[in-house]
Design a protein around this motif. Structure first.
Motif, short mmCIF file in Angstrom:
data_model
loop_
_atom_site.label_atom_id
_atom_site.label_comp_id
_atom_site.label_asym_id
_atom_site.label_seq_id
_atom_site.Cartn_x
_atom_site.Cartn_y
_atom_site.Cartn_z
N ARG A 72 -61.28 37.23 -6.10
CA ARG A 72 -59.88 37.35 -5.68
C ARG A 72 -59.78 37.19 -4.17
O ARG A 72 -60.70 37.55 -3.44
N ILE A 73 -58.67 36.66 -3.71
CA ILE A 73 -58.43 36.56 -2.28
C ILE A 73 -58.01 37.93 -1.78
O ILE A 73 -57.02 38.49 -2.26
N PRO A 74 -58.72 38.50 -0.84
CA PRO A 74 -58.42 39.86 -0.38
C PRO A 74 -56.99 40.00 0.13
O PRO A 74 -56.47 39.11 0.82
N GLY A 75 -56.37 41.11 -0.22
CA GLY A 75 -55.06 41.43 0.31
C GLY A 75 -53.90 40.69 -0.32
O GLY A 75 -52.75 40.87 0.10
N LEU A 111 -47.95 37.03 -5.55
CA LEU A 111 -48.21 35.76 -4.87
C LEU A 111 -49.43 35.04 -5.45
O LEU A 111 -49.47 33.81 -5.46
N ARG A 112 -50.39 35.80 -5.94
CA ARG A 112 -51.57 35.15 -6.54
C ARG A 112 -51.15 34.27 -7.72
O ARG A 112 -51.74 33.20 -7.94
N ALA A 113 -50.13 34.69 -8.46
CA ALA A 113 -49.66 33.91 -9.60
C ALA A 113 -49.02 32.60 -9.17
O ALA A 113 -48.88 31.67 -9.97
N ARG A 114 -48.62 32.51 -7.90
CA ARG A 114 -47.96 31.30 -7.40
C ARG A 114 -48.95 30.31 -6.79
O ARG A 114 -48.56 29.21 -6.43
N ILE A 115 -50.20 30.70 -6.66
CA ILE A 115 -51.21 29.76 -6.16
C ILE A 115 -51.55 28.79 -7.28
O ILE A 115 -51.97 29.21 -8.36
N PRO A 116 -51.38 27.48 -7.08
CA PRO A 116 -51.67 26.52 -8.15
C PRO A 116 -53.11 26.66 -8.64
O PRO A 116 -54.02 26.94 -7.85
N ASP A 172 -46.08 42.65 1.99
CA ASP A 172 -45.56 41.67 1.04
C ASP A 172 -46.68 40.88 0.38
O ASP A 172 -46.60 40.53 -0.80
N LEU A 173 -47.74 40.57 1.12
CA LEU A 173 -48.87 39.85 0.54
C LEU A 173 -49.51 40.67 -0.58
O LEU A 173 -49.91 40.12 -1.61
N ALA A 174 -49.60 41.95 -0.41
CA ALA A 174 -50.31 42.79 -1.37
C ALA A 174 -49.47 43.17 -2.57
O ALA A 174 -50.00 43.70 -3.57
N ALA A 175 -48.18 42.90 -2.54
CA ALA A 175 -47.28 43.33 -3.63
C ALA A 175 -47.66 42.70 -4.96
O ALA A 175 -48.10 41.56 -5.01
#
Length: 248
Positions: free
Chosen positions: A58-61, A66-71, A245-248
């Motif tokens: 996983r990308i930290p933080g 937002l992770r779901a929006r990374i293609p 916001d990144l961590a939400a």
């Protein structure tokens, strides 16, 4: 037109009104405050412990939203970690996927909008938009340093000499952030698919030591490293925002 190396050289000046609009959206002197200088160079140190994460898959933080929006095909992620919602200070880390894990490389200290971050960016709000955006096009005043992204060299990127001298080299190198723009066009393309009120002309560009109008600014060595590393075959994106916001 772009040549086989992906570089389109335009030595003529752009229309003044269009250029002024784009540059003011990206890097014009923002006023109303500044941030501490961020002169860290491109490092290459491991950032596994960033944001307290040790899970290399996983990308930290970056939280689930937002992770779901990374293609799913994105194998390069530029993560911009804003220090706070109302702060212009940030840190940038490049993540490159290797198998199921993300290799990490610190790009250094950076700056974002002088007033911080927003999830509802509008023209001239002096805040950078939170989100996940593709990175497809680059350019600048200087010669192509070896970019894999299509590179548009033009003197029209030159910052106005009426700006403070510390801003004159902001656009020596730029990478367009695909927020409210048409991917596949030069960074200074004025198109705004969502309308002018939603802002645009948001770039990664060279740092002048303080907050921007909405862009993200990095030291020159970091910009050169990104230009030489980001590869359209790896479908690079930027994930950017304040840490909450990144961590939400």
């Amino acid at each position: 037109m772009r040549n086989e190396g992906g570089m389109r050289t335009r030595l003529g000046a752009a229309v003044c009104g269009v250029l002024a609009m784009i540059l003011s959206a990206c890097g014009a002197p923002a006023g109303g405050g500044s941030a501490a200088k961020g002169q860290g160079g491109a490092g290459g140190r491991s950032e596994r412990a960033l944001a307290g994460s040790v899970d290399g898959t996983r990308i930290p933080g970056v939280g689930d939203r937002l992770r779901a929006r990374i293609p799913s095909d994105a194998r390069q992620v530029v993560a911009v970690y804003g220090a706070g919602r109302d702060s212009a200070d940030a840190t940038v880390v490049l993540y490159t996927k290797s198998g199921s894990t993300w290799d990490t490389q610190r790009m250094g200290k950076a700056h974002n909008g002088v007033k911080g971050w927003t999830t509802d960016h509008h023209e001239d709000d002096k805040r950078s938009p939170v989100g996940v955006f593709t990175l497809t096009d680059a350019g600048g005043v200087l010669h192509d340093p070896g970019a894999h992204l299509p590179y548009d060299r033009s003197s029209s990127y030159q910052a106005p000499r009426g700006w403070p001298k510390s801003y004159w080299h902001d656009f020596d190198y730029v990478i367009a952030i695909d927020y409210n723009r048409r991917p596949g066009t030069p960074p200074d393309d004025p198109s705004r698919p969502q309308g002018q009120s939603k802002g645009g002309g948001i770039w990664l560009h060279l740092d002048h030591g303080s907050g921007t109008s909405a862009c993200v600014s990095l030291p020159k060595p970091a910009m050169e490293r990104l230009l030489r590393t980001l590869d359209p075959r790896q479908h690079p994106v930027v994930v950017m925002g304040d840490r909450a916001d990144l961590a939400a």
